[in-house]
Scaffold this motif. Structure first.
Motif, mmCIF file in Angstrom:
data_model
loop_
_atom_site.group_PDB
_atom_site.id
_atom_site.type_symbol
_atom_site.label_atom_id
_atom_site.label_comp_id
_atom_site.label_asym_id
_atom_site.label_seq_id
_atom_site.Cartn_x
_atom_site.Cartn_y
_atom_site.Cartn_z
ATOM 1 N N ARG A 1 0.855 -1.193 0.000
ATOM 2 C CA ARG A 1 0.000 0.000 0.000
ATOM 3 C C ARG A 1 0.887 1.238 0.000
ATOM 4 N N THR B 1 0.707 5.417 -0.287
ATOM 5 C CA THR B 1 -0.144 6.602 -0.214
ATOM 6 C C THR B 1 0.742 7.840 -0.277
ATOM 7 N N ASP B 2 0.108 9.015 -0.295
ATOM 8 C CA ASP B 2 0.855 10.271 -0.274
ATOM 9 C C ASP B 2 1.727 10.384 0.981
ATOM 10 N N GLU B 3 1.306 9.723 2.064
ATOM 11 C CA GLU B 3 1.971 9.874 3.359
ATOM 12 C C GLU B 3 2.986 8.782 3.685
ATOM 13 N N LYS C 1 6.768 11.425 2.487
ATOM 14 C CA LYS C 1 5.950 11.921 1.381
ATOM 15 C C LYS C 1 6.274 11.156 0.096
ATOM 16 N N ASN C 2 5.229 10.762 -0.627
ATOM 17 C CA ASN C 2 5.358 10.123 -1.937
ATOM 18 C C ASN C 2 4.644 10.985 -2.966
ATOM 19 N N LEU D 1 2.498 10.849 -5.965
ATOM 20 C CA LEU D 1 1.635 9.930 -6.691
ATOM 21 C C LEU D 1 0.901 10.629 -7.834
ATOM 22 N N ARG E 1 -6.754 1.923 -6.975
ATOM 23 C CA ARG E 1 -6.606 3.281 -6.450
ATOM 24 C C ARG E 1 -7.472 3.412 -5.198
ATOM 25 N N LEU E 2 -6.885 3.930 -4.121
ATOM 26 C CA LEU E 2 -7.628 4.125 -2.886
ATOM 27 C C LEU E 2 -8.661 5.217 -3.074
ATOM 28 N N LYS F 1 -8.299 9.310 -3.679
ATOM 29 C CA LYS F 1 -6.944 9.585 -4.165
ATOM 30 C C LYS F 1 -6.911 9.633 -5.686
#
Length: 71
Positions: free
Chosen positions: A16, A18-20, A37-38, A40, A64-65, A68
């Protein structure tokens, strides 16, 4: 504590991102996580590799979550 996976046994792996941060689960249990931080904002390919061991992939699903969506 994390132990090596048993050979000749099927596992459900979840990766998983995510942005975080990122989280890796084996059969629903977290074995790795990091918080950074990613970016995406672009589409990228998925690649799987092994360091000297063979592996079989029965199924690969990229989802995709919710909440997002890309612009």
């Amino acid at each position: 504590k994390v132990r090596p996976l048993d050979p000749n046994k099927w596992y459900s792996l979840t990766w998983r991102i995510t942005d975080e941060g990122m989280q890796v689960l084996v059969d629903g249990k977290t074995v790795f996580s990091e918080f950074r931080k990613n970016n995406l904002s672009t589409t990228r390919s998925v690649t799987m590799a092994s360091a000297g061991s063979k592996f079989d992939v029965k199924s690969l699903v990229v989802t995709r979550l919710k909440g997002k969506e890309l612009p």
